[in-house]
Design an enzyme around this catalytic site. Structure first.
Site, PDB file in Angstrom:
ATOM      1  N   GLU A  39       0.711  -0.896  -0.080  1.00  0.00           N
ATOM      2  CA  GLU A  39       0.004   0.335   0.714  1.00  0.00           C
ATOM      3  C   GLU A  39       0.672   1.216   0.364  1.00  0.00           C
ATOM      4  O   GLU A  39       2.256   1.409   0.825  1.00  0.00           O
ATOM      5  CB  GLU A  39      -0.650  -0.157   1.206  1.00  0.00           C
ATOM      6  N   GLY A  44      -6.825   0.681   4.112  1.00  0.00           N
ATOM      7  CA  GLY A  44      -8.277   1.347   4.262  1.00  0.00           C
ATOM      8  C   GLY A  44      -8.603   2.231   2.913  1.00  0.00           C
ATOM      9  O   GLY A  44      -9.497   2.553   2.745  1.00  0.00           O
ATOM     10  N   GLY A  45      -7.609   2.999   2.577  1.00  0.00           N
ATOM     11  CA  GLY A  45      -7.878   3.359   1.357  1.00  0.00           C
ATOM     12  C   GLY A  45      -8.201   4.279   0.424  1.00  0.00           C
ATOM     13  O   GLY A  45      -8.842   5.437   1.946  1.00  0.00           O
ATOM     14  N   ALA A 119       3.722   0.225  -5.990  1.00  0.00           N
ATOM     15  CA  ALA A 119       4.019  -1.605  -6.419  1.00  0.00           C
ATOM     16  C   ALA A 119       4.156  -1.506  -8.603  1.00  0.00           C
ATOM     17  O   ALA A 119       3.195  -0.399  -8.319  1.00  0.00           O
ATOM     18  CB  ALA A 119       2.725  -3.007  -6.442  1.00  0.00           C
ATOM     19  N   ALA A 321     -17.253   0.761  -1.971  1.00  0.00           N
ATOM     20  CA  ALA A 321     -17.209  -0.584  -1.180  1.00  0.00           C
ATOM     21  C   ALA A 321     -17.364  -1.470  -1.618  1.00  0.00           C
ATOM     22  O   ALA A 321     -17.080  -2.836  -1.310  1.00  0.00           O
ATOM     23  CB  ALA A 321     -17.001   0.142  -0.098  1.00  0.00           C
ATOM     24  N   HIS A 445     -45.184  -3.514  15.160  1.00  0.00           N
ATOM     25  CA  HIS A 445     -45.880  -2.463  15.060  1.00  0.00           C
ATOM     26  C   HIS A 445     -45.812  -1.295  16.278  1.00  0.00           C
ATOM     27  O   HIS A 445     -45.801  -2.022  17.648  1.00  0.00           O
ATOM     28  CB  HIS A 445     -47.299  -2.189  14.935  1.00  0.00           C
TER      29      HIS A 445
END
Length: 477
Positions: A39, A44-45, A119, A321, A445
């Site tokens: 990452e 968490g991006g 990467a 997501a 209800h």
């Protein structure tokens, strides 16, 4: 930059630590695999750091602020209320940080290796990682690409920090906009518009599609609520130009008949996005993509290259997501030898407006276009007992049903509780439910869920809390 001396071997490498990536990693670790996440920023991006969580923190705060008038109606004296942006931003960041630490702790507990860096795929099942001061090479057995996507401003619109921005930059605003103009026809545009309007900003929305992709009945109710909220809607219009000075943003739009000039304090643009694959080295893998560069995958998350999977916003489909999470988990399970798959035909859409909107399955229009003979039932939330108690009477619930087979085709809601209740609709559609399956159970209800019962019974002419349709008078000779 220091370069590593040799290639290190890894069983499963996941490029990207957003919802698709970290869910895939944890699921793979549960199944006994050795997992490495690469990452370049924070786990968490976009969803956690600049998207879902920050934006829903904003919509939650705006909804709470808007509810204060109802508290006064019930005799709960709140005094003169105000909104402190900096205090809110501290709360927003605290929420993000807490969730971030939770993901880090889960990765550590599942013995997932997390490498910070950029990467780049290479031939021969190799991937290089540039951490800025160090470069390492890894050889993998399997890989999952989950690098996400980024918003793109329309051609000719130049971003200006704090003035002309995309949705992902909203959390960085240091002031409450005096007049916020939003260009977009998606859920992000709607959430942003209503949140800032409820917090006191003047808001205008430029939209090419004024249905916002919603069922026609929900769209009609939405327009009524937007008008009541004094949100200016420029229908069937396109953003042409935007220029920023120190104090304002001059905006030109093209409507059906004329060019219109708007003067605003801020412009936010939502809509188009681009996959974050430009510098990922996909050319070395010959992975199939569409014209925009989004990766093509099958129902297992596999690309056309053996051993390479993909999940989330970098693949074809909605930027949600929930989609990324499902794809990531299925990819991990398929890599581990399990016979699992996903189907994205029934991904629920949730829009955290006031009141919220939720939808799953076919709209009435889509069902008719696909050749179904359609019957529908709908119920206005103003007739629901609990909605009246809560002072949240805007909205409606609508069921789309196949006339021939009584199969449920779609569920569409606007109103209190919609975001939670829609999951029952998703489950019903997945289980191929008929209208009788929705009508048969006993409903609590008073509850918001009773709107479902009224809507499905309305389709059969049995709704209790809907007045009978007026019969046309006949003339007598």
């Amino acid at each position: 930059m220091v370069v590593g001396e040799f290639t290190q071997k890894r069983q499963l490498i996941i490029a990207g630590g957003g919802p698709g990536g970290y869910n895939a990693a944890i699921r793979a670790a549960q199944l006994g695999m050795e997992v490495t996440i690469i990452e370049k920023e924070k786990l968490g991006g976009v969803c956690l750091n600049t998207g879902c969580i920050p934006s829903k923190t904003l919509t939650h705060a705006a909804a709470a602020f808007a509810s204060l008038s109802h508290l006064n109606e019930m005799g709960i004296q709140t005094g003169e209320a105000g909104f402190e942006l900096q205090t809110f931003k501290e709360y927003q960041q605290k929420t993000v940080s807490a969730l971030q630490k939770g993901i880090e702790a889960l990765c550590k507990a599942n013995k997932i290796e997390v490498i910070t860096g950029t990467a780049t795929f290479m031939s021969g099942n190799r991937i290089g990682v540039d951490s800025g001061h160090h470069y390492e090479m890894y050889e993998y057995e399997k890989a999952i690409i989950a690098v996400g996507a980024s918003p793109v401003l329309p051609h000719g619109i130049v971003p200006v920090e704090g003035k002309i921005i995309s949705a992902d930059e909203l959390p960085r605003l240091q002031e409450l906009p005096e007049h916020l103009v939003i260009s977009g026809s998606d859920y992000i545009a709607l959430e942003t518009a209503m949140a800032y309007r409820n917090l006191g900003s003047e808001v205008s929305v430029i939209c090419e599609d004024d249905t916002f992709g919603l069922d026609e009945s929900i769209s009609k109710e939405l327009h009524r609520v937007l008008k009541k909220s004094k949100i200016k809607l420029f229908k069937n219009s396109t953003l042409l130009e935007a220029y920023s000075s120190e104090t304002n943003v001059a905006i030109t739009i093209q409507s059906d008949q004329e060019k219109i000039t708007l003067d605003a304090s801020h412009l936010m643009v939502s809509g188009e996005s681009r996959p974050n694959t430009k510098d990922l080295g996909l050319e070395f893998l010959n992975i199939s993509t569409d014209k925009q560069g989004f990766i093509m995958v099958n129902e297992f998350g596999e690309t056309n290259v053996d051993g390479i999977y993909a999940a989330g916003d970098c693949t074809i489909g909605r930027r949600l997501a929930s989609k990324a999470i499902k794809q990531g988990k299925v990819a991990a399970e398929h890599i581990s030898g399990m016979n699992t798959s996903f189907n994205l035909a029934l991904v629920p859409l949730i829009i955290q407006t006031v009141p919220p909107i939720a939808s799953v399955g076919l709209t009435e229009g889509e069902a008719r276009q696909q050749g179904y003979e359609v019957k529908t039932g709908q119920f206005a939330m103003g007739g629901n007992g609990f909605a009246s108690i809560a002072g949240q009477k805007d909205g409606l619930t609508k069921m789309v049903i196949d006339e021939k087979t009584d199969l449920l085709l779609g569920v569409h809601m606007m109103g209190a509780g919609a975001a939670e209740l829609i999951q029952a609709g998703t489950t019903a559609l997945e289980m191929v439910a008929r209208d009788e399956d929705i009508a048969y159970p006993v409903y609590a209800h008073p509850s918001l869920s009773e709107a479902w019962l009224e809507a499905v019974e309305h389709a059969a002419g049995k709704a209790i809390h809907i007045p009978p349709a007026r019969k046309k008078a006949t003339s007598r000779s």
